[in-house]
Write an enzyme that holds these catalytic residues in place. Structure first.
Site, short mmCIF file in Angstrom:
data_model
loop_
_atom_site.label_atom_id
_atom_site.label_comp_id
_atom_site.label_asym_id
_atom_site.label_seq_id
_atom_site.Cartn_x
_atom_site.Cartn_y
_atom_site.Cartn_z
CB CYS A 198 -2.72 -5.54 2.07
SG CYS A 198 -1.52 -6.84 2.36
CG HIS A 221 5.23 -5.64 -3.64
ND1 HIS A 221 4.08 -5.66 -2.40
CD2 HIS A 221 6.36 -4.91 -3.00
CE1 HIS A 221 4.56 -4.80 -1.37
NE2 HIS A 221 6.09 -4.55 -1.76
CG ASP A 240 -0.01 -2.83 0.99
OD1 ASP A 240 -0.37 -3.97 0.93
OD2 ASP A 240 1.18 -2.63 0.42
CB SER A 241 1.48 -5.10 4.68
OG SER A 241 2.03 -5.55 3.35
CD GLU A 279 9.27 -3.32 -0.34
OE1 GLU A 279 9.60 -2.43 0.16
OE2 GLU A 279 7.85 -3.36 -0.18
CB CYS A 337 1.12 -10.36 -4.49
SG CYS A 337 2.34 -9.49 -3.39
#
Ligand code: DGL
Length: 278
Positions: free
Chosen positions: A70, A183, A7-8, A149, A181
């Protein structure tokens, strides 16, 4: 089976956690490109280049299977990754669309993602190829990633961000919302509440696990020897380690620094800086 997951950054841990839960007999190697996150605001060329480098790194760790956790990389770089990687590769898009089809293709469908994911039209094209007449909407929700985050998963700031991006779409009464996404599954509860019980939520971690249940290597009988898990990041491992331990609910997660080929070394950066300055 040794499964690489990249993932990023941190968000792919939502996918990894689901994979560990569904396939505890497998070993996992996770790479978070924390030095270069976010991917969601970058150009297709840059996302593709970074993604291929992540895939190459994981190949050096002897993986047999690659999961592109991702959504931005899955939207913009699957062809390049598949051209590079000799093992099977699964991204987030097809599994999510499969799940939507299994649900009976409810519409209108609302797709949420990063700017790069929404602009790529990868989900939209995939939906049209399966169900040409279906009504779909897509919206980028860029503030959702920094909220997650920061660990802000509920409360007035989340409510404001949802209202900002989603008010207009709630009026369209979507019957399904796709969390496109890494997240967003962490905001699943407030998003589900925002749209109400008649709206079904599709997320990538669940969809990827369902997809992998069809792969032969994921059906191994449980083994006595515990599987291994390795974690790599491209920036300082400390914060990632703390968050990974909290998120995965595991003590003593060991995180190592990954050096990807294209990241300039410190001395190259300094020389570059000096030559630019003269
Ligand atoms: N991992 C990205 C995605 O799933 C979100 C974070 C980023 O923009 O890099 O699209």
């Amino acid at each position: 089976m040794r499964v690489g997951v990249f993932d990023s950054g941190l968000g792919g841990l939502t996918v990894l956690k689901a994979l560990i839960g569904a396939f505890p007999q497998n070993s996992f190697v996770y790479l978070g490109d924390t030095a270069r996150t976010p991917y969601g605001s970058k150009s297709p060329e840059v996302v593709a280049r970074y993604s291929v480098e992540c895939a190459r790194f994981l190949l050096t760790k002897g993986i047999d299977f690659l999961v592109v956790a991702c959504n931005t990389a899955s939207s913009l770089a699957m062809a390049q990754i598949q051209a590079e990687v000799p093992c099977p590769v699964v991204g987030t898009i097809e599994p999510s669309i499969d799940e939507w089809v299994r649900m009976g293709s409810p519409e209108p469908l609302l797709i949420l993602g990063t700017r790069a994911t929404v602009q790529s039209q990868a989900y939209q094209r995939g939906i049209i190829s399966r169900s040409p007449e279906s009504r779909q909407l897509a919206v980028a929700c860029p503030l959702f990633v920094p909220l997650v985050e920061e660990g802000i998963l509920e409360g007035p700031i989340v409510d404001h961000a949802m209202a900002l991006y989603l008010d207009a779409y709630r009026r369209e009464h979507p019957t399904a919302v796709m969390l496109g996404c890494t997240h967003y599954p962490l905001l699943r509860t407030p998003i589900a509440r925002f749209f109400g019980p008649q709206t079904r939520i599709i997320d990538s971690p669940g969809a990827i696990c369902d997809r992998l249940k069809q792969e032969s290597g994921f059906h191994c009988p449980p083994v006595i020897t515990p599987c291994t898990r390795e974690y790599y990041v491209t920036d300082d491992p400390t914060r990632f380690q703390t968050l990974a331990e909290r998120f995965l609910g595991e003590p003593n997660v060991v995180v190592s620094r990954a050096e990807l080929a294209s990241l300039p070394s410190a001395s190259e950066s300094i020389n570059q800086f000096k030559s630019n300055a003269t």
